[in-house]
Structures are given as structure tokens and as C-alpha cells.
Design an enzyme around this catalytic site. Structure first.
Site, PDB file in Angstrom:
ATOM      1  N   LYS A  76      42.017  45.590  47.187  1.00 19.94           N
ATOM      2  CA  LYS A  76      41.425  44.702  46.585  1.00 19.94           C
ATOM      3  C   LYS A  76      42.082  43.711  46.081  1.00 19.94           C
ATOM      4  CE  LYS A  76      38.031  45.106  42.829  1.00 19.94           C
ATOM      5  NZ  LYS A  76      37.211  45.882  41.806  1.00 19.94           N
ATOM      6  N   SER A 151      32.045  46.088  41.785  1.00 16.80           N
ATOM      7  CA  SER A 151      32.859  45.060  42.283  1.00 16.80           C
ATOM      8  C   SER A 151      33.767  44.968  43.534  1.00 16.80           C
ATOM      9  CB  SER A 151      33.799  44.369  41.169  1.00 16.80           C
ATOM     10  OG  SER A 151      34.708  45.165  40.716  1.00 16.80           O
ATOM     11  N   SER A 175      32.910  50.159  39.870  1.00 21.42           N
ATOM     12  CA  SER A 175      33.198  49.506  40.869  1.00 21.42           C
ATOM     13  C   SER A 175      33.973  50.311  42.110  1.00 21.42           C
ATOM     14  CB  SER A 175      33.974  48.320  40.304  1.00 21.42           C
ATOM     15  OG  SER A 175      33.112  47.352  39.681  1.00 21.42           O
TER      16      SER A 175
HETATM   17  N1  GLN Z   1      29.497  46.475  37.193  1.00 21.44           N
HETATM   18  C1  GLN Z   1      30.471  46.780  36.002  1.00 21.44           C
HETATM   19  C2  GLN Z   1      30.428  45.477  35.440  1.00 21.44           C
HETATM   20  O1  GLN Z   1      29.929  44.291  35.922  1.00 21.44           O
HETATM   21  C3  GLN Z   1      31.443  47.652  36.490  1.00 21.44           C
HETATM   22  C4  GLN Z   1      32.452  46.491  36.988  1.00 21.44           C
HETATM   23  C5  GLN Z   1      33.659  47.325  37.562  1.00 21.44           C
HETATM   24  O2  GLN Z   1      33.755  48.876  37.500  1.00 21.44           O
HETATM   25  N2  GLN Z   1      34.883  46.754  37.659  1.00 21.44           N
HETATM   26  O3  GLN Z   1      31.211  45.459  34.430  1.00 21.44           O
END
Ligand code: GLN
Length: 490
Positions: A76, A151, A175
Site C-alpha cells: 500500500k 482504503s 480498511s
Molecule cells: N473507512 C474508514 C475511514 O474512512 C476507515 C479507514 C481506514 O481504516 N483507514 O476513516
């Protein structure tokens, strides 16, 4: 080769039926052929990857190979990698080439793994659909008109389409698990503190945790063996004895491999909020777990309903502090036109950050400001404690908890983009786990209208070996995780 698991790839490399250079080239060719449909990668550097592969082949030739030596792994684009552009999905870091390796990257390099490329992601890991990336949305290999989840959506799409054997991700509120569910992968978010955050660009430091996305739980265990471990450069890293996370998976298969395991069903996971097709598959998986010998019990996490609200105070608060470093002075984007220092700061941030990041920074600054701190931030922290207590109570009589990972299958690109609250609710089943710092895994459990569905298992602190074993035994009993998206199966 693309249907092989990490163990088979490692054996093929050791037996020299394939070299690391050949294997890396095979994946680079797949990326070149398919990624224009998915946009899973932000940066691919074939020369750099092949140089690492040659080095791995030399180690293998000397008989020095370990379990990941010569295997290409995608990362990532939140992990700093020396000499690699590291963007975090943002215009702010579009031109940033990291001068150093994150600890996770260094540990993979020391194990002899090959860095295959940097994967697309929501900007600064804020999102549940991979639509907030400055580099454009990622598409789901199971249906390219749908999102892959976020994400870590680039990592998920890359592994699902077999444009990488496995990939790293990070999970602040879901995410890793949510994109794993939407793309038919196994995704583990480990216990907070067992994988170093050093060199992993910070979003919400008390919630962020690195993990991985791979086809199977056995693959995840092999990756965790490399990733986990104390790091004195991360003040929240835990100094614990080294563990072999494969040990339960490698133990001999018994007739009822999960006999004695108590799995709790928190009633909040089984309310009305989910797609009935998703819930039917979760119910079927519960029966499968009983067949494997597990005992199923009812339980409750009474404060879980407050988790999304608490998270969307705490995570933006931490982000507003962490992202203050992006000011146009030290690194990253700087506006070309400004009259004085203040204008340079504000224009660089206005132009460098996207809309979702700005929304979080405004919320975060607001909830931390004088007069609102007690009303929002402190309250959210209290809720966080209540949620952690709920889990502690549940783990007094259960070994693991089970429920859906996501309330729905992959949704269409753009379907929730205009409504942030709808988007935030995609993480309703994953966020509480981060607030408590617990490990959680999502595993494939079937398909609804051709789209994958994920089952979530949650364990107590440091129970990764048991959690992955429970996932593995389930995966030995059904074929869901082996299915490939038809358009990318060749
Ligand atoms: N969807 C969540 C957010 O937008 C979690 C994102 C994540 O785990 N990085 O904060």
C-alpha cells in the site's frame, strides 16, 4: 502459477522450478496487461523490482532462502520505501520519494521478498471505497463498475486479480477487512502494537495498524511472521516474545479441528441493517463452523452502536494533528504562487489535499477546540473505553466473535460518493475492533449475485494464531477463497 499460494511459490523457488526474476516478471506482465482496467497500482518500477529479484535468486542459489525469499509482494502506498515514490494517495505527496524504508518494508526486504509496486489507496487512508485517491478510483475485479472497498482498495484489487500474490494494507477503521470482503480475499488487522507503524504515514495513530490481504489465512500467517515484532522506533510497538503465527495452522488436522472453540455471535451484528443475502451466507457459515466442531453462543456488545460516531470524532481529531506536518515547507506539494508565508501554507494545503481529507481536518480541529473538547473528544474517548469493556466482557465466555464484515457487497462507483455519512456506515461492523485495538480477520464466505461476501472473525488481544487457524480450517472445508474473478482468471 497465479493460482499458487505463498507456500507453493516458496517451494517452487527453492526447488528452482521458477526463479524470482521469472516470477516477478510474470506479475509485472500481468500488471501491464490488466491494470489499466483496475488502477490498482500508483507506482510500478520494473527495474527496481527485478534488481531485488536477482538478489533474491542469489540468496536462493546459496540455499539461504526463507519462506518469502523471492516472492513479489505489493505494498500500500502508505508505507515509505527508500527510493520509491510514496504518495499516500494524495497530491500532497505526489512528488515525494522516500529517503528511507518503513520498518514493515525493511522486514520484507530482509526476508528477501521483492517489492512489486505501490498500490492505490484512498487519500491518507480516509475512505471506504477507494474513490478519494488523487490518482483516481480503483475498480473491483469482480465487477469493474463497482468499488473494491477502501482504503486499501488498490492492494485488494491487485491481489484479487492476481496482479500480486499478496499485499500489505492498513486498517484504521476497517480498511483491510472491508476491501478483503468486497474482493474475495482474506484480510487480517492484527492486534494494535504488534506490527510497527514506523514509516507508515500516520492517519489516526491510536487506531492505525498494518496488516495484509492475501487469498488465504495460511498466506496471512506467513506474512505476519515477517511483519510482526518489536520496533524501538515506534513508541506504541509492543515488546513481546516472537511467535510463529503458522503454528496452529501447521498442526495436524483433527476430525473436528475446531472442537472446544467457543464462537460468540454479538446480537448487534445480526440486526436489520444488512443485506439479507449477506446474512444468509453468514448464517450458512455459522452452520459450517458447527460442523467443524465449534460451539456457537449468543453474546452482546451493547455499546457497539456508538462506534461509528465515536470513531468519526477520534480519527479526525488525530488526523488534524498528524496532517499538520504537510505545510509545503518540508516536503510534498508547495503552491507555486504566494505572497507570504501564511498564504503559502494555506494555498499549499488547499491545493494539496482533496475534499474528504479537508472535511476530516475541519471536523478534527473543531472537536479539539476549546469549548468543544469536553463535549465531543472526551465523550468519544469514554465511549471507546465502554466498547473495549464490552469486548472484554464477551471474551470472558467466548474465544472468538463472528459476524459480517460489511453490511453489503461491493457498491457501484459513485453510489455513496455524495453522502459521506452513508459511506461512513460501510464500516459499522469493523470500527469497534479498531477502537478496542483487537485483531480481526475477514474471510470469503460465498457470493451474492456474483459479488463476494466476507465473514468477520474477531479475537482477543494477541490471538492471531488462533484466529487465523479458525479461518484456515473453514477455508479447508469450502472453495470460496479459491474463486478468481472471471475477467482476470487467465
Ligand atoms: N473507512 C474508514 C475511514 O474512512 C476507515 C479507514 C481506514 O481504516 N483507514 O476513516
Amino acid at each position: 502459477m497465479i493460482a499458487s499460494n505463498l507456500q507453493q511459490l516458496a517451494e517452487a523457488l527453492i526447488r528452482k522450478t521458477i526463479s524470482s526474476v521469472e516470477l516477478t516478471q510474470l506479475y509485472l506482465d500481468r500488471i501491464a496487461r490488466h491494470d489499466h482496467q483496475l488502477n490498482a497500482y500508483i507506482t510500478v518500477d520494473a527495474a527496481a523490482s527485478l534488481a531485488q529479484a536477482r538478489w533474491a535468486d542469489q540468496r536462493l542459489a546459496k540455499g539461504e532462502g526463507g519462506p518469502l525469499t523471492g516472492i513479489p509482494i505489493a505494498h500500500k502506498d502508505i508505507f515509505c520505501a527508500a527510493g520509491w515514490r510514496t504518495t499516500c494517495g494524495s497530491r500532497m505527496l505526489d512528488n515525494f520519494v522516500s529517503p528511507y524504508d518503513a520498518t514493515v518494508i525493511r522486514r520484507f526486504a530482509e526476508a528477501g521478498a521483492v517489492l512489486l509496486g505501490k498500490t492505490n489507496m484512498d487519500e491518507f487512508a480516509m475512505g471506504s471505497s477507494n474513490e478519494t485517491s488523487f490518482f483516481g478510483p480503483v475498480r473491483n475485479p469482480w465487477d469493474v463498475s463497482c468499488v473494491p472497498g477502501g482504503s486499501s482498495g488498490g492492494s485488494a484489487a491487485a491481489v484479487a486479480a492476481r496482479l500480486a500474490p499478496a499485499a500489505t494494507g492498513t486498517d484504521t477503521g476497517g480498511s483491510i477487512r472491508q476491501p478483503a470482503a468486497l474482493c474475495n480475499l482474506t484480510g487480517l488487522k492484527p492486534t494494535y502494537g504488534i506490527v510497527s507503524r514506523w514509516g507508515m504515514i500516520a492517519f489516526a495513530s491510536s487506531l492505525d495498524q498494518a496488516g495484509m490481504l492475501a487469498p488465504s489465512a495460511a498466506d496471512c500467517a506467513r506474512l505476519l511472521n515477517v511483519m510482526a515484532g518489536f520496533d524501538e522506533r515506534d513508541s506504541t510497538s509492543l515488546d513481546r516474545p516472537t511467535e510463529d503465527y503458522c503454528r496452529e495452522i501447521d498442526a495436524r488436522q483433527a476430525d473436528k479441528p475446531l472442537a472446544g472453540l467457543k464462537i460468540g455471535l454479538p446480537k448487534q451484528f445480526f440486526g436489520a441493517g444488512s443485506d439479507p443475502q449477506v446474512m444468509r451466507l453468514i448464517e450458512a457459515a455459522i452452520v459450517d463452523y458447527q460442523t467443524l466442531g465449534a460451539e456457537i453462543v449468543d453474546t452482546s456488545l451493547p455499546n457497539m452502536d456508538l462506534s461509528v460516531a465515536a470513531y468519526y470524532v477520534i480519527a479526525p481529531a488525530e488526523a488534524s494533528s498528524n496532517l499538520a506536518r504537510f505545510d509545503g515547507v518540508r516536503y510534498g506539494y508547495r503552491t507555486p504562487v504566494y505572497r507570504d508565508l501564511n498564504e503559502m501554507y494555506s494555498r499549499s494545503r488547499a491545493e494539496g489535499f482533496g475534499a474528504e481529507v479537508k472535511r476530516r481536518l475541519l471536523i478534527g480541529t473543531y472537536v479539539l477546540s476549546h469549548g468543544y473538547y469536553d463535549a465531543y473528544y472526551l465523550q468519544a474517548q469514554r465511549i471507546r473505553r465502554l466498547i473495549a469493556n464490552d469486548f472484554a466482557e464477551a471474551f470472558r465466555h467466548c474465544d472468538l466473535l463472528l459476524g459480517p464484515t460489511s453490511p453489503s457487497t461491493a457498491f457501484k462507483l459513485g453510489a455513496k460518493a455524495a453522502d459521506p455519512v452513508q459511506m461512513y456506515l460501510s464500516d459499522i461492523y469493523t470500527i469497534a475492533v479498531n477502537l478496542a485495538g483487537l485483531p480481526g480477520v475477514s474471510i470469503p464466505c460465498g457470493f451474492a449475485d456474483g459479488l463476494p461476501v466476507g465473514l468477520q472473525l474477531i479475537g482477543n488481544y494477541f490471538s492471531e494464531a488462533r484466529l487465523l487457524n479458525a479461518a484456515h480450517r473453514y477455508q479447508q472445508s469450502n472453495p470460496w477463497h479459491l474463486r478468481l474473478p472471471p475477467a482476470f482468471a487467465e
